[in-house]
Enzyme design. Structure first.
Site, PDB file in Angstrom:
ATOM      1  CE1 TYR A  58      -3.330  -2.724   0.147  1.00 13.22           C
ATOM      2  CE2 TYR A  58      -3.734  -2.240   2.449  1.00 13.22           C
ATOM      3  CZ  TYR A  58      -4.016  -2.956   1.309  1.00 13.22           C
ATOM      4  OH  TYR A  58      -5.011  -3.904   1.343  1.00 13.22           O
ATOM      5  N   GLY A 216     -18.363  -0.514   0.717  1.00 17.49           N
ATOM      6  CA  GLY A 216     -18.369  -0.398  -0.740  1.00 17.49           C
ATOM      7  C   GLY A 216     -17.056   0.032  -1.340  1.00 17.49           C
TER       8      GLY A 216
HETATM    9  N1  LIG Z   1      -7.359  -8.165   1.044  1.00 17.32           N
HETATM   10  C1  LIG Z   1      -7.615  -7.378   0.021  1.00 17.32           C
HETATM   11  O1  LIG Z   1      -7.495  -7.778  -1.133  1.00 17.32           O
HETATM   12  C2  LIG Z   1      -8.066  -5.966   0.279  1.00 17.32           C
HETATM   13  C3  LIG Z   1      -8.585  -5.211  -0.794  1.00 17.32           C
HETATM   14  C4  LIG Z   1      -9.009  -3.925  -0.535  1.00 17.32           C
HETATM   15  C5  LIG Z   1      -8.929  -3.395   0.742  1.00 17.32           C
HETATM   16  N2  LIG Z   1      -8.412  -4.140   1.760  1.00 17.32           N
HETATM   17  C6  LIG Z   1      -8.346  -3.598   3.136  1.00 17.32           C
HETATM   18  O2  LIG Z   1      -9.672  -3.333   3.540  1.00 17.32           O
HETATM   19  C7  LIG Z   1      -9.757  -2.013   4.066  1.00 17.32           C
HETATM   20  C8  LIG Z   1     -11.172  -1.478   3.871  1.00 17.32           C
HETATM   21  O3  LIG Z   1     -11.435  -1.312   2.510  1.00 17.32           O
HETATM   22  P1  LIG Z   1     -11.486   0.108   1.822  1.00 17.32           P
HETATM   23  O4  LIG Z   1     -10.882   1.116   2.717  1.00 17.32           O
HETATM   24  O5  LIG Z   1     -10.913  -0.011   0.455  1.00 17.32           O
HETATM   25  O6  LIG Z   1     -13.038   0.294   1.629  1.00 17.32           O
HETATM   26  P2  LIG Z   1     -14.239   0.788   2.577  1.00 17.32           P
HETATM   27  O7  LIG Z   1     -13.786   0.795   3.982  1.00 17.32           O
HETATM   28  O8  LIG Z   1     -15.456   0.019   2.216  1.00 17.32           O
HETATM   29  O9  LIG Z   1     -14.499   2.246   2.039  1.00 17.32           O
HETATM   30  C9  LIG Z   1     -13.565   3.265   2.101  1.00 17.32           C
HETATM   31  C10 LIG Z   1     -14.131   4.421   1.268  1.00 17.32           C
HETATM   32  O10 LIG Z   1     -15.344   4.862   1.842  1.00 17.32           O
HETATM   33  C11 LIG Z   1     -15.238   6.216   2.258  1.00 17.32           C
HETATM   34  N3  LIG Z   1     -15.756   6.316   3.626  1.00 17.32           N
HETATM   35  C12 LIG Z   1     -15.206   5.817   4.755  1.00 17.32           C
HETATM   36  N4  LIG Z   1     -15.986   6.054   5.811  1.00 17.32           N
HETATM   37  C13 LIG Z   1     -17.065   6.735   5.342  1.00 17.32           C
HETATM   38  C14 LIG Z   1     -18.232   7.257   5.955  1.00 17.32           C
HETATM   39  N5  LIG Z   1     -18.446   7.146   7.278  1.00 17.32           N
HETATM   40  N6  LIG Z   1     -19.136   7.892   5.157  1.00 17.32           N
HETATM   41  C15 LIG Z   1     -18.938   8.018   3.844  1.00 17.32           C
HETATM   42  N7  LIG Z   1     -17.846   7.523   3.202  1.00 17.32           N
HETATM   43  C16 LIG Z   1     -16.920   6.884   3.952  1.00 17.32           C
HETATM   44  C17 LIG Z   1     -13.762   6.563   2.222  1.00 17.32           C
HETATM   45  O11 LIG Z   1     -13.592   7.902   1.803  1.00 17.32           O
HETATM   46  P3  LIG Z   1     -13.016   9.005   2.836  1.00 17.32           P
HETATM   47  O12 LIG Z   1     -11.548   8.790   2.891  1.00 17.32           O
HETATM   48  O13 LIG Z   1     -13.436  10.285   2.200  1.00 17.32           O
HETATM   49  O14 LIG Z   1     -13.700   8.765   4.151  1.00 17.32           O
HETATM   50  C18 LIG Z   1     -13.218   5.600   1.175  1.00 17.32           C
HETATM   51  O15 LIG Z   1     -13.328   6.135  -0.114  1.00 17.32           O
HETATM   52  C19 LIG Z   1      -8.669  -1.263   3.290  1.00 17.32           C
HETATM   53  O16 LIG Z   1      -8.305  -0.050   3.924  1.00 17.32           O
HETATM   54  C20 LIG Z   1      -7.569  -2.288   3.256  1.00 17.32           C
HETATM   55  O17 LIG Z   1      -6.831  -2.241   4.471  1.00 17.32           O
HETATM   56  C21 LIG Z   1      -8.000  -5.418   1.541  1.00 17.32           C
END
Ligand SMILES: NC(=O)c1ccc[n+]([C@@H]2O[C@H](COP(=O)([O-])OP(=O)(O)OC[C@H]3O[C@@H](n4cnc5c(N)ncnc54)[C@H](OP(=O)(O)O)[C@@H]3O)[C@@H](O)[C@H]2O)c1
Length: 285
Positions: A58, A216
């Site tokens: 990352y 999402g």
């Molecule tokens: N194992 C794998 O293959 C894999 C793949 C992808 C991700 N991951 C891990 O999973 C974690 C979670 O996934 P993710 O961060 O990609 O997705 P997520 O948590 O579903 O969504 C993050 C997105 O949502 C927005 N967001 C967050 N909180 C919010 C809220 N309360 N209201 C409105 N929008 C909100 C964020 O924007 P803002 O920054 O503007 O809040 C960001 O764009 C990652 O950080 C990573 O560590 C693992």
């Protein structure tokens, strides 16, 4: 902050954790400035988060999740559990290479991946490492050989616990026959429930299930009419309801929502205190 906890092997963690990927803008997209990123990490821990998901890869344009975590939080609190991942990629820019040059799943590549995480996080042993399978031209690769390599690295003392990521039910069973698996990290949320059978298998096996993209992923909001209705009932946001729904889905689900915003961080952690009623859950379906 919810006082509910779950387990990653013998490590107890709050059920609402934090995912660090969005701090880097990897592989593409916006990211917060450095001061905000450091503030988000410190605030998360202040609010009781003790499970942070990351990876050495990352990293984009010199902004690295592991470097930010180390700068914000090292020396680490005794109860902080850092969960990293290794797979086809070792460094962030590897994603630009053609798949045949993604060597991270080879025995040497896995060692390089673990060592890179140890160095960038400033630790001697990884608390939990997820073996990420399933894409980047390696979709057919067997999980067996890389898991055996991780078991050797564990015997060397470089790894405490092993998890798996982007796998299906058959690989889960195979993985468990090779290594003591403590968690599965796959894509799952209220709008995307393909993994229901795997979640049930994890629950039965006492293995944590850690959904990525719990709200999402910022690509496809988990908005739906019923989520809005339930959010209005509780004076909550749709994102909070999506997170609370996951917590209600199974007691072995642990959350790692990602954000570069302090306001969203506080909102997401507060979702740990939102209990959906049976009527809410029936409406969401
Ligand atoms: N194992 C794998 O293959 C894999 C793949 C992808 C991700 N991951 C891990 O999973 C974690 C979670 O996934 P993710 O961060 O990609 O997705 P997520 O948590 O579903 O969504 C993050 C997105 O949502 C927005 N967001 C967050 N909180 C919010 C809220 N309360 N209201 C409105 N929008 C909100 C964020 O924007 P803002 O920054 O503007 O809040 C960001 O764009 C990652 O950080 C990573 O560590 C693992």
């Amino acid at each position: 902050m919810t006082c509910e906890t779950g387990n990653l092997g013998d490590l107890g963690v709050a059920r609402v954790g934090y995912g660090a990927m969005k701090l880097t803008g990897w592989p593409r997209g916006d990211r917060p400035d450095r001061d905000t990123a450091l503030a988000v990490l410190r605030r998360a821990v202040e609010l009781g988060v003790n499970h942070i998901d990351t990876s050495n890869y990352y990293a984009r344009d010199g902004v690295s999740a592991n470097e930010l975590i180390r700068s914000a939080l090292h020396p680490y609190a005794d109860d902080l559990v850092l969960v990293t991942k290794v797979g086809a990629l070792v460094e962030g820019p590897d994603i630009m290479l053609p798949p045949e040059q993604h060597t991270g799943l080879s025995p040497d590549g896995l060692r390089r991946g673990i060592e890179a995480n140890l160095t960038s996080l400033g630790i001697d042993r990884v608390d939990v490492v997820n073996l990420r399978m399933g894409d980047r031209g390696h979709g057919d690769a067997s999980i067996a050989e890389p898991l055996e390599t991780l078991m050797k690295l564990r015997e060397e003392g470089l790894i405490r616990h092993i998890g798996v990521s982007n796998i299906g039910l058959p690989e889960f069973e195979l993985a468990r026959s090779i290594a003591p698996i403590v968690c599965v990290q796959n894509q799952y949320n209220v709008a995307r429930r393909d993994d229901d059978p795997l979640i049930d298998a994890c629950t039965a096996a006492g293995v944590a299930y850690v959904p990525f993209f719990p709200i999402g992923g910022g690509f496809q909001p988990v908005t739906a009419e019923h989520l809005t209705t339930v959010a209005e009932r509780h004076g909550a946001t749709v994102a909070q309801v999506a997170l609370a729904w996951l917590l209600a889905r199974s007691p072995n689900i642990l959350l790692i929502p990602g954000t570069g915003s302090l306001a969203h961080l506080e909102e997401n952690i507060a979702a740990g205190d939102l209990t959906l009623t049976p009527e809410d859950l029936a409406l969401i379906g």
